[in-house]
Write an enzyme that holds these catalytic residues in place. Structure first.
Site, PDB file in Angstrom:
ATOM      1  CG  ASP A   1      -1.586   1.277   1.489  1.00  0.00           C
ATOM      2  OD1 ASP A   1      -2.223   1.781   0.541  1.00  0.00           O
ATOM      3  OD2 ASP A   1      -1.486   1.807   2.622  1.00  0.00           O
TER       4      ASP A   1
ATOM      5  CG  ASP B   1      -1.820   7.622   0.343  1.00  0.00           C
ATOM      6  OD1 ASP B   1      -0.958   8.519   0.342  1.00  0.00           O
ATOM      7  OD2 ASP B   1      -2.585   7.406  -0.614  1.00  0.00           O
TER       8      ASP B   1
HETATM    9  C1  XBP Z   1      -5.423   6.168   1.079  1.00  0.00           C
HETATM   10  C2  XBP Z   1      -6.445   7.092   0.664  1.00  0.00           C
HETATM   11  C3  XBP Z   1      -6.130   8.154  -0.247  1.00  0.00           C
HETATM   12  C4  XBP Z   1      -5.520   9.439   0.245  1.00  0.00           C
HETATM   13  C5  XBP Z   1      -5.793  10.536  -0.747  1.00  0.00           C
HETATM   14  O1  XBP Z   1      -5.963   4.842   1.124  1.00  0.00           O
HETATM   15  O2  XBP Z   1      -7.599   6.920   0.979  1.00  0.00           O
HETATM   16  O3  XBP Z   1      -7.366   8.526  -0.735  1.00  0.00           O
HETATM   17  O4  XBP Z   1      -6.083   9.771   1.497  1.00  0.00           O
HETATM   18  O5  XBP Z   1      -5.502  10.152  -2.013  1.00  0.00           O
HETATM   19  P1  XBP Z   1      -5.059   3.555   0.992  1.00  0.00           P
HETATM   20  P2  XBP Z   1      -6.239  10.832  -3.304  1.00  0.00           P
HETATM   21  O6  XBP Z   1      -3.770   3.840   1.683  1.00  0.00           O
HETATM   22  O7  XBP Z   1      -5.846   2.502   1.716  1.00  0.00           O
HETATM   23  O8  XBP Z   1      -4.880   3.202  -0.457  1.00  0.00           O
HETATM   24  O9  XBP Z   1      -6.736  12.180  -2.910  1.00  0.00           O
HETATM   25  O10 XBP Z   1      -5.177  10.879  -4.349  1.00  0.00           O
HETATM   26  O11 XBP Z   1      -7.384   9.922  -3.696  1.00  0.00           O
HETATM   27 MG    MG Z   2      -2.983   3.099   3.425  1.00  0.00          MG
END
Ligand code: XBP
Ligand code: MG
Length: 239
Positions: free
Chosen positions: A14, A16
């Site tokens: 993953d 983020d």
């Molecule tokens: C991470 C997210 C992302 C970020 C923002 O989820 O939900 O949406 O917060 O990204 P994960 P964008 O780590 O579970 O993939 O604004 O580019 O959508």
């Molecule tokens: Mg995440």
């Protein structure tokens, strides 16, 4: 059914919260973009923690409009504002606002060294992963990861399995030969729904959550910054 592989052939990351603590920067980019568009939305940390239950920035904005403000969702406007948010986020990443979470650089280097295939399964978009790689790994995305699956490429974002299934098919590997590394419950649900084993290291915004079904839970990947370390955690979890 094939036996679960004792030896890993692929690791799917993953982005983020897992590669780096990105959410404070996402929050800042959202708020600065809202202000630039003359919108008086200001997502503080407590609210953002709640809003993170919805994965994907556009989906998060829509949920906020609908559920918190009781307003009609304007998908075109959201897409326009979110595009600017992505540009702002990338500018901040390029300024050096992020660092990799502990253990990630070592883990990636060891897995590459051992010839294991590396993938990405993320809700965010490709430009955000490219800027993170160039700022934090000092390398191009495709030089680090063999396959990338991003949120807008699949019908359903996490917790649906779609993005992990796409990453697996692009890696050309079976779920039982891989492990997913995640920071959140939605990510864990997505990985498990795709048939993967999943090790969770909660990120700052997620640290109070429960992770039922996780194959292992670590404070940080510095506890197992190698392929053998991940395999050890999985063996312990299965025992
Ligand atoms: C991470 C997210 C992302 C970020 C923002 O989820 O939900 O949406 O917060 O990204 P994960 P964008 O780590 O579970 O993939 O604004 O580019 O959508
Ligand atoms: Mg995440």
């Amino acid at each position: 059914m094939k036996a679960v592989g004792a030896t890993l052939r692929g690791v799917i990351f993953d982005v983020d919260g897992t590669l780096a603590e990105t959410e404070e920067l996402h929050r800042r980019a959202f708020n600065e973009t809202f202000a630039a568009h003359g919108v008086n939305w200001d997502w503080d940390q407590a609210l953002y923690r709640v809003l993170l239950g919805v994965t994907g920035g556009k989906e998060r904005m829509a949920a906020y409009m609908r559920d918190h403000l009781g307003e009609t969702v304007d998908a075109e406007w959201i897409a326009r504002v979110h595009k600017d948010k992505t540009e702002r986020y990338n500018a901040l990443v390029n300024e050096g606002a992020l660092t990799l979470r502990p253990g990630i650089a070592e883990l990636v280097a060891d897995a590459r060294d051992k010839g294991v295939r590396l993938g990405v399964a993320t809700t965010t978009s490709r430009p955000n992963i490219e800027s993170l790689c160039s700022a934090c790994f000092k390398a191009a995305l495709d030089d680090i990861f063999d396959a990338v699956a991003a949120g807008d490429e699949v019908p359903e974002k996490k917790p649906a399995p779609d993005v992990y299934e796409l990453a697996l098919s692009r890696l050309g590997l079976e779920a039982e030969d891989c492990v997913a590394l995640e920071d959140s419950c939605n990510g864990l649900l997505s990985a498990k729904a795709a048939g993967l084993r999943c090790i969770v290291s909660p990120s700052v915004y997620i640290s109070d959550d429960d992770f039922p079904g996780a194959d292992a839970l670590v404070e940080s990947f510095a506890e197992a910054p190698s392929l053998a370390g991940l395999e050890g955690l999985l063996r312990k979890g299965a025992a």
